[in-house]
Design a protein around this motif. Structure first.
Motif, PDB file in Angstrom:
ATOM      1  N   PHE A   8       0.833  -1.206   0.000  1.00 30.30           N
ATOM      2  CA  PHE A   8       0.000   0.000   0.000  1.00 30.30           C
ATOM      3  C   PHE A   8       0.869   1.258   0.000  1.00 30.30           C
ATOM      4  O   PHE A   8       1.847   1.361   0.733  1.00 30.30           O
ATOM      5  N   SER A   9       0.479   2.204  -0.829  1.00 31.40           N
ATOM      6  CA  SER A   9       1.131   3.508  -0.875  1.00 31.40           C
ATOM      7  C   SER A   9       0.037   4.565  -0.855  1.00 31.40           C
ATOM      8  O   SER A   9      -0.807   4.596  -1.759  1.00 31.40           O
ATOM      9  N   SER A  10       0.062   5.407   0.155  1.00 32.35           N
ATOM     10  CA  SER A  10      -0.968   6.447   0.234  1.00 32.35           C
ATOM     11  C   SER A  10      -0.865   7.399  -0.954  1.00 32.35           C
ATOM     12  O   SER A  10      -1.870   7.912  -1.429  1.00 32.35           O
ATOM     13  N   ASN A  11       0.357   7.622  -1.454  1.00 33.68           N
ATOM     14  CA  ASN A  11       0.521   8.501  -2.623  1.00 33.68           C
ATOM     15  C   ASN A  11      -0.114   7.886  -3.856  1.00 33.68           C
ATOM     16  O   ASN A  11      -0.792   8.576  -4.621  1.00 33.68           O
ATOM     17  N   ALA A  12       0.106   6.588  -4.080  1.00 35.70           N
ATOM     18  CA  ALA A  12      -0.476   5.915  -5.246  1.00 35.70           C
ATOM     19  C   ALA A  12      -1.997   5.898  -5.136  1.00 35.70           C
ATOM     20  O   ALA A  12      -2.699   6.102  -6.135  1.00 35.70           O
ATOM     21  N   PHE A  13      -2.499   5.661  -3.937  1.00 34.97           N
ATOM     22  CA  PHE A  13      -3.944   5.634  -3.713  1.00 34.97           C
ATOM     23  C   PHE A  13      -4.545   7.018  -3.988  1.00 34.97           C
ATOM     24  O   PHE A  13      -5.565   7.144  -4.664  1.00 34.97           O
ATOM     25  N   ALA A  14      -3.880   8.059  -3.494  1.00 35.93           N
ATOM     26  CA  ALA A  14      -4.350   9.439  -3.716  1.00 35.93           C
ATOM     27  C   ALA A  14      -4.287   9.792  -5.202  1.00 35.93           C
ATOM     28  O   ALA A  14      -5.179  10.468  -5.725  1.00 35.93           O
ATOM     29  N   GLU A  15      -3.251   9.338  -5.892  1.00 36.28           N
ATOM     30  CA  GLU A  15      -3.123   9.635  -7.309  1.00 36.28           C
ATOM     31  C   GLU A  15      -4.220   8.945  -8.125  1.00 36.28           C
ATOM     32  O   GLU A  15      -4.770   9.533  -9.050  1.00 36.28           O
ATOM     33  N   LEU A  16      -4.564   7.714  -7.752  1.00 32.28           N
ATOM     34  CA  LEU A  16      -5.685   7.025  -8.412  1.00 32.28           C
ATOM     35  C   LEU A  16      -6.977   7.815  -8.225  1.00 32.28           C
ATOM     36  O   LEU A  16      -7.758   7.980  -9.157  1.00 32.28           O
ATOM     37  N   ASN A  17      -7.185   8.262  -7.016  1.00 33.76           N
ATOM     38  CA  ASN A  17      -8.388   9.033  -6.701  1.00 33.76           C
ATOM     39  C   ASN A  17      -8.426  10.326  -7.512  1.00 33.76           C
ATOM     40  O   ASN A  17      -9.468  10.678  -8.087  1.00 33.76           O
ATOM     41  N   GLU A  18      -7.304  11.020  -7.578  1.00 39.35           N
ATOM     42  CA  GLU A  18      -7.234  12.264  -8.348  1.00 39.35           C
ATOM     43  C   GLU A  18      -7.479  11.988  -9.834  1.00 39.35           C
ATOM     44  O   GLU A  18      -8.196  12.730 -10.502  1.00 39.35           O
ATOM     45  N   ALA A  19      -6.887  10.912 -10.344  1.00 39.38           N
ATOM     46  CA  ALA A  19      -7.076  10.553 -11.755  1.00 39.38           C
ATOM     47  C   ALA A  19      -8.553  10.316 -12.049  1.00 39.38           C
ATOM     48  O   ALA A  19      -9.074  10.791 -13.063  1.00 39.38           O
ATOM     49  N   TYR A  20      -9.225   9.611 -11.162  1.00 38.59           N
ATOM     50  CA  TYR A  20     -10.646   9.341 -11.372  1.00 38.59           C
ATOM     51  C   TYR A  20     -11.457  10.629 -11.323  1.00 38.59           C
ATOM     52  O   TYR A  20     -12.345  10.851 -12.153  1.00 38.59           O
ATOM     53  N   GLN A  21     -11.162  11.493 -10.360  1.00 37.32           N
ATOM     54  CA  GLN A  21     -11.889  12.762 -10.238  1.00 37.32           C
ATOM     55  C   GLN A  21     -11.718  13.609 -11.501  1.00 37.32           C
ATOM     56  O   GLN A  21     -12.670  14.232 -11.974  1.00 37.32           O
ATOM     57  N   VAL A  22     -10.511  13.624 -12.059  1.00 41.15           N
ATOM     58  CA  VAL A  22     -10.254  14.407 -13.269  1.00 41.15           C
ATOM     59  C   VAL A  22     -10.969  13.800 -14.468  1.00 41.15           C
ATOM     60  O   VAL A  22     -11.643  14.494 -15.229  1.00 41.15           O
ATOM     61  N   LEU A  23     -10.835  12.494 -14.660  1.00 38.70           N
ATOM     62  CA  LEU A  23     -11.374  11.869 -15.867  1.00 38.70           C
ATOM     63  C   LEU A  23     -12.893  11.747 -15.874  1.00 38.70           C
ATOM     64  O   LEU A  23     -13.494  11.671 -16.944  1.00 38.70           O
ATOM     65  N   GLN A  24     -13.516  11.757 -14.725  1.00 40.28           N
ATOM     66  CA  GLN A  24     -14.980  11.663 -14.727  1.00 40.28           C
ATOM     67  C   GLN A  24     -15.653  13.009 -14.976  1.00 40.28           C
ATOM     68  O   GLN A  24     -16.816  13.071 -15.353  1.00 40.28           O
TER      69      GLN A  24
END
Length: 183
Positions: free
Chosen positions: A40-56
């Motif tokens: 687990f990486s909190s940075n990777a998890f946050a980046e996934l979340n940001e990517a989803y927020q941007v692309l949706q």
């Protein structure tokens, strides 16, 4: 700059299938979740979340696409797209009417005086709701247009980015006015 399209295994395109995007995001977050992943990486998890927020979000997705292509949208105040100028004027007029009516209502000292303004309040509320409906329709039309353009059509992407930016801003304004009128 992170390519959010690549991160979520999506094509670099103005339009993305919302269900496919959501499914990939769900799958990737399950892989990265602290309860299911030893790495687990909190940075990777946050980046996934940001990517989803941007692309949706169509506006943010188009902005990201333009930035990846080296043609970021202008940060300066752009003029209202010509096809939205008449709507812009009507929104401004309705916001002004609502603001003046709210001031008048707040200035009344008795319930009777406020109740006499009720017909005008209902009229302004209906006008605001009609504008909100028109903006929803225009947003749906712009979303449909996204399906028909390719990632290389930078001018169309820029125009739609501007359209989504204005429609989003006006939606927020009218939602706020509708809320104030409902109190």
């Amino acid at each position: 700059m992170t390519d959010y399209f690549a991160l979520l295994e999506q094509p670099r395109a103005p339009w993305l299938d919302p269900e496919a995007l959501k499914e990939v995001f769900r799958h990737k977050t399950l892989e990265q979740h602290p309860d299911t992943s030893a790495s687990f990486s909190s940075n990777a998890f946050a980046e996934l979340n940001e990517a989803y927020q941007v692309l949706q979000d169509p506006k943010r997705r188009l902005q990201h696409l333009l930035e990846l292509q080296g043609s970021p949208p202008s940060r300066t105040a752009a003029s209202v797209p010509s096809e939205l100028q008449e709507l812009f004027l009507r929104i401004g007029a309705s916001n002004q009417q609502a603001r003046l009516l709210l001031e008048r209502i707040r200035g009344q000292s008795s319930a009777l005086e406020r109740s006499l303004l009720k017909p005008r309040l209902l009229e302004v509320q209906q006008a605001i709701e009609n504008l909100r409906r028109e903006i929803r329709d225009l947003t749906e039309t712009a979303n449909r247009e996204l399906k028909n353009i390719g990632p290389a059509q930078v001018d169309k992407i820029s125009r739609l980015h501007s359209t989504f930016a204005y429609l989003g801003r006006w939606t927020e304004q009218l939602d706020e006015v509708a809320f104030q009128l409902s109190l």
